[in-house]
Design a protein around this motif. Structure first.
Motif, mmCIF file in Angstrom:
data_model
loop_
_atom_site.group_PDB
_atom_site.id
_atom_site.type_symbol
_atom_site.label_atom_id
_atom_site.label_comp_id
_atom_site.label_asym_id
_atom_site.label_seq_id
_atom_site.Cartn_x
_atom_site.Cartn_y
_atom_site.Cartn_z
ATOM 1 N N ASN A 106 1.178 -0.642 0.245
ATOM 2 C CA ASN A 106 0.036 0.696 0.057
ATOM 3 C C ASN A 106 1.233 1.076 -0.143
ATOM 4 O O ASN A 106 1.801 1.358 0.915
ATOM 5 N N VAL A 107 0.221 1.833 -0.924
ATOM 6 C CA VAL A 107 2.057 3.520 -1.165
ATOM 7 C C VAL A 107 1.124 4.851 -0.711
ATOM 8 O O VAL A 107 -0.160 4.948 -1.286
ATOM 9 N N GLY A 140 6.421 0.177 5.768
ATOM 10 C CA GLY A 140 5.929 -0.197 7.312
ATOM 11 C C GLY A 140 5.404 -1.725 6.951
ATOM 12 O O GLY A 140 5.280 -2.073 5.826
ATOM 13 N N GLY A 141 5.529 -2.597 8.225
ATOM 14 C CA GLY A 141 5.455 -3.815 8.126
ATOM 15 C C GLY A 141 5.617 -5.017 7.164
ATOM 16 O O GLY A 141 6.955 -5.052 7.145
ATOM 17 N N PHE A 142 5.169 -6.188 5.840
ATOM 18 C CA PHE A 142 6.130 -7.119 5.312
ATOM 19 C C PHE A 142 6.781 -5.592 4.648
ATOM 20 O O PHE A 142 7.867 -6.587 4.573
ATOM 21 N N ALA A 143 6.666 -4.940 3.745
ATOM 22 C CA ALA A 143 7.826 -3.957 3.050
ATOM 23 C C ALA A 143 8.948 -4.332 3.618
ATOM 24 O O ALA A 143 9.675 -3.828 2.666
ATOM 25 N N CYS A 144 9.090 -4.085 4.733
ATOM 26 C CA CYS A 144 10.520 -4.056 5.595
ATOM 27 C C CYS A 144 11.564 -5.020 5.759
ATOM 28 O O CYS A 144 12.622 -4.838 5.557
ATOM 29 N N LEU A 166 11.493 2.133 8.696
ATOM 30 C CA LEU A 166 11.488 1.205 8.920
ATOM 31 C C LEU A 166 10.652 0.948 9.807
ATOM 32 O O LEU A 166 11.429 1.113 10.553
ATOM 33 N N ILE A 167 9.275 0.801 9.928
ATOM 34 C CA ILE A 167 8.227 1.116 10.600
ATOM 35 C C ILE A 167 8.144 -1.151 11.031
ATOM 36 O O ILE A 167 7.263 -1.352 10.586
ATOM 37 N N GLU A 168 8.381 -1.269 12.124
ATOM 38 C CA GLU A 168 8.404 -2.383 12.731
ATOM 39 C C GLU A 168 7.359 -3.540 13.023
ATOM 40 O O GLU A 168 6.614 -2.166 13.934
ATOM 41 N N GLU A 190 -5.898 4.034 10.245
ATOM 42 C CA GLU A 190 -6.035 2.805 10.224
ATOM 43 C C GLU A 190 -4.580 1.910 10.093
ATOM 44 O O GLU A 190 -3.748 2.417 9.458
ATOM 45 N N SER A 191 -4.754 0.052 10.392
ATOM 46 C CA SER A 191 -3.610 -0.210 10.199
ATOM 47 C C SER A 191 -3.452 -1.021 9.583
ATOM 48 O O SER A 191 -4.274 -1.928 9.180
ATOM 49 N N VAL A 192 -2.345 -1.000 9.259
ATOM 50 C CA VAL A 192 -1.742 -1.602 7.483
ATOM 51 C C VAL A 192 -0.835 -2.321 7.835
ATOM 52 O O VAL A 192 0.086 -2.177 8.328
ATOM 53 N N ASP A 193 -0.682 -3.723 6.897
ATOM 54 C CA ASP A 193 0.474 -4.323 7.640
ATOM 55 C C ASP A 193 1.529 -4.571 6.593
ATOM 56 O O ASP A 193 2.731 -4.898 6.657
ATOM 57 N N SER A 194 1.597 -3.519 5.389
ATOM 58 C CA SER A 194 2.530 -3.570 4.424
ATOM 59 C C SER A 194 2.124 -2.350 3.856
ATOM 60 O O SER A 194 1.369 -2.232 2.834
ATOM 61 N N CYS A 195 3.153 -1.311 4.146
ATOM 62 C CA CYS A 195 3.032 -0.502 3.202
ATOM 63 C C CYS A 195 4.525 0.754 3.074
ATOM 64 O O CYS A 195 5.046 0.614 3.599
ATOM 65 N N ALA A 196 4.404 1.850 2.587
ATOM 66 C CA ALA A 196 4.820 2.646 1.723
ATOM 67 C C ALA A 196 4.567 3.877 1.933
ATOM 68 O O ALA A 196 3.707 4.468 1.063
ATOM 69 N N PHE A 197 5.615 4.983 3.081
ATOM 70 C CA PHE A 197 5.111 6.821 2.709
ATOM 71 C C PHE A 197 5.879 6.954 1.898
ATOM 72 O O PHE A 197 7.528 6.987 2.010
ATOM 73 N N ILE A 198 5.576 7.574 0.703
ATOM 74 C CA ILE A 198 6.360 8.251 -0.416
ATOM 75 C C ILE A 198 6.131 9.894 0.020
ATOM 76 O O ILE A 198 4.981 10.113 0.142
ATOM 77 N N ASN A 199 6.972 10.502 0.046
ATOM 78 C CA ASN A 199 7.202 12.348 0.272
ATOM 79 C C ASN A 199 6.499 12.493 -1.856
ATOM 80 O O ASN A 199 7.115 12.956 -2.713
ATOM 81 N N ALA A 200 5.412 13.478 -1.832
ATOM 82 C CA ALA A 200 4.441 13.373 -3.106
ATOM 83 C C ALA A 200 5.537 14.374 -3.769
ATOM 84 O O ALA A 200 5.474 14.790 -4.867
ATOM 85 N N ALA A 201 5.681 15.844 -3.087
ATOM 86 C CA ALA A 201 6.374 16.762 -3.894
ATOM 87 C C ALA A 201 7.460 16.332 -3.977
ATOM 88 O O ALA A 201 8.446 17.252 -5.691
ATOM 89 N N GLN A 202 8.613 15.811 -4.165
ATOM 90 C CA GLN A 202 9.830 15.376 -5.018
ATOM 91 C C GLN A 202 9.377 14.359 -5.748
ATOM 92 O O GLN A 202 11.062 13.727 -6.457
ATOM 93 N N THR A 203 8.616 13.561 -5.965
ATOM 94 C CA THR A 203 8.443 12.522 -6.711
ATOM 95 C C THR A 203 7.578 12.820 -7.722
ATOM 96 O O THR A 203 6.398 13.924 -7.909
ATOM 97 N N ASP A 204 7.914 12.714 -9.709
ATOM 98 C CA ASP A 204 7.235 12.684 -10.458
ATOM 99 C C ASP A 204 5.584 12.688 -10.300
ATOM 100 O O ASP A 204 5.570 11.646 -10.443
ATOM 101 N N PRO A 205 5.865 13.622 -10.835
ATOM 102 C CA PRO A 205 3.515 13.308 -10.868
ATOM 103 C C PRO A 205 3.268 12.515 -12.059
ATOM 104 O O PRO A 205 2.072 11.542 -11.566
ATOM 105 N N ALA A 206 3.373 12.367 -12.714
ATOM 106 C CA ALA A 206 3.467 11.045 -14.214
ATOM 107 C C ALA A 206 3.749 10.351 -13.507
ATOM 108 O O ALA A 206 2.777 9.215 -14.152
#
Length: 392
Positions: A106-107, A140-144, A166-168, A190-206
């Motif tokens: 989940n991103v 976070g979660g399994f993604a770690c 990393l969020i264990e 909500e609590s999720v078991d596999s996720c990635a938080f990414i900063n949107a401002a530095q990421t290519d909108p396309a």
């Protein structure tokens, strides 16, 4: 092996009551762990929201019909709100489901306002920086699993980011999709078991739009700190014409009420069962001690010391009591979602080492009592006295 056989022989004579006690205690401890996990989730969510710095804001929400409107149906409200003098900013996010080396993740693409407001606890590394020079990710979660700080990950959708945190275990995930006539601070997460938080401002909108991410239905509307009371009231009146508004204090108050109510409802039964079972364990332990005297006398005759005899009976009592403890520990650490998923089919609890501390404290107290019982029982009885009472 011989000592283990001897311990089991003590237990076989009381197999039925020990089995009933073990099953009931397993269920009771499971309920307590679940209650503690839910309390951790609610209190942690409350703390994250309380530390958000969003005191001058309201959470705006309204009902959503997926058959008649899309998730952007509220955008015109936010656009109209921006024209009011008291308006400062809209805090929201976009999210999608992507893949990382074949694993579903989940991103959440976090706006600068969102990542500064909500800062989940990071186990290793740090949280995202709004002034970062490149896309960053907190997993976070399994993604770690198998990830290292500083390495670069590339999602199947094409987004590349450097891992900075990393969020264990399950991560607390801002979720502005719930609405209702009563909302609290923990309803915004909500609590999720596999996720990635990414900063949107530095990421290519396309690259973000490639997966057609979903936007949150609702949002937090922030007011200017220097806005007059009548200007804030004017903006709130407009928002309340379109939906429901909950201010910072109301969300925290409802969270406190929900936590207290949940504890009142959930704790009495498992605490009652644990109390009854604890007394039962001690009573059965006393019976086992009494019945073990004849066997102890025989062991003394073949050279077993008093100390070894006490250790044998103590080991038997420990074995009977530790089964529910070990079973609940395995379930909590290896299968945390077993029989625990809530009303939204999402984990509304946090299961970690801290969650097991109450059970660990209880186990320590009980083991001390079980350790002391045979010592007190045999303290004034010498091997000769035990022999005379049972074999003469």
């Amino acid at each position: 092996m011989k000592k283990l056989i001897v311990m089991l022989s003590f237990l076989k004579r009381n197999l039925l009551p020990l089995t009933v006690i073990a099953v009931t205690m397993t269920v009771s401890l499971f309920m307590i762990i679940t209650t503690v996990g839910e309390y951790q989730y609610r209190s942690y969510a409350r703390k994250v929201f309380a530390d958000s710095g969003l005191a001058h804001s309201v959470y705006f929400c309204r009902g959503y019909d997926p058959l008649r409107e899309d998730r952007d149906s509220n955008q015109w409200i936010y656009d109209a709100a921006a024209a009011y003098p008291a308006f400062s900013q809209t805090v929201t996010y976009t999210t999608d489901v992507d893949s990382l080396e074949g694993e579903i993740v989940n991103v959440m693409y976090q706006s600068d306002a969102l990542l500064q407001a909500f800062r989940p606890k990071v186990s290793r590394g740090r949280w995202l920086k709004p002034d970062a020079e490149e896309p960053e990710a907190v997993l976070g979660g399994f993604a770690c699993k198998g990830r290292r700080l500083g390495e670069y990950i590339t999602l199947e959708g094409g987004v590349t980011a450097r891992v900075v945190g990393l969020i264990e275990g399950n991560a607390l995930w801002p979720s502005f999709n719930r609405s209702g006539t009563r909302m609290s601070a923990d309803d915004l997460f909500e609590s999720v078991d596999s996720c990635a938080f990414i900063n949107a401002a530095q990421t290519d909108p396309a690259l973000i739009e490639r997966n057609r991410p979903q936007r949150a239905r609702n949002a937090i509307i922030c007011f200017k700190e220097d806005a007059d009371a009548w200007e804030i009231a004017e903006l709130r009146a407009f928002l309340e014409q379109q939906g429901l508004c909950y201010d910072y204090e109301t969300l925290l108050l409802h969270a406190d009420e929900d936590i207290a109510d949940a504890l009142r409802r959930a704790l009495p039964l498992p605490l009652f069962l644990v109390t009854v079972m604890s007394i039962s364990v001690l009573c059965v332990g006393a019976v086992i001690l009494q019945r073990s005297m004849s066997e102890q006398a025989k062991y003394y005759l073949i050279g077993c010391s008093k100390r070894e005899g006490i250790l044998l009976i103590t080991g038997a009592l420990f074995m009977a009591f530790l089964v529910p403890i070990l079973l609940n520990t395995v379930l909590a650490m290896c299968f945390p979602h077993f029989l625990r998923l809530g009303r939204y089919s999402e984990p509304e609890y946090i299961i970690n080492g801290v969650t097991l501390l109450p059970m660990g404290g209880y186990a320590a107290v009980m083991l001390i009592l079980l350790w002391g019982m045979p010592r007190l029982f045999y303290k004034k009885l010498s091997p000769i006295q035990v022999y005379r009472r049972n074999l003469s």
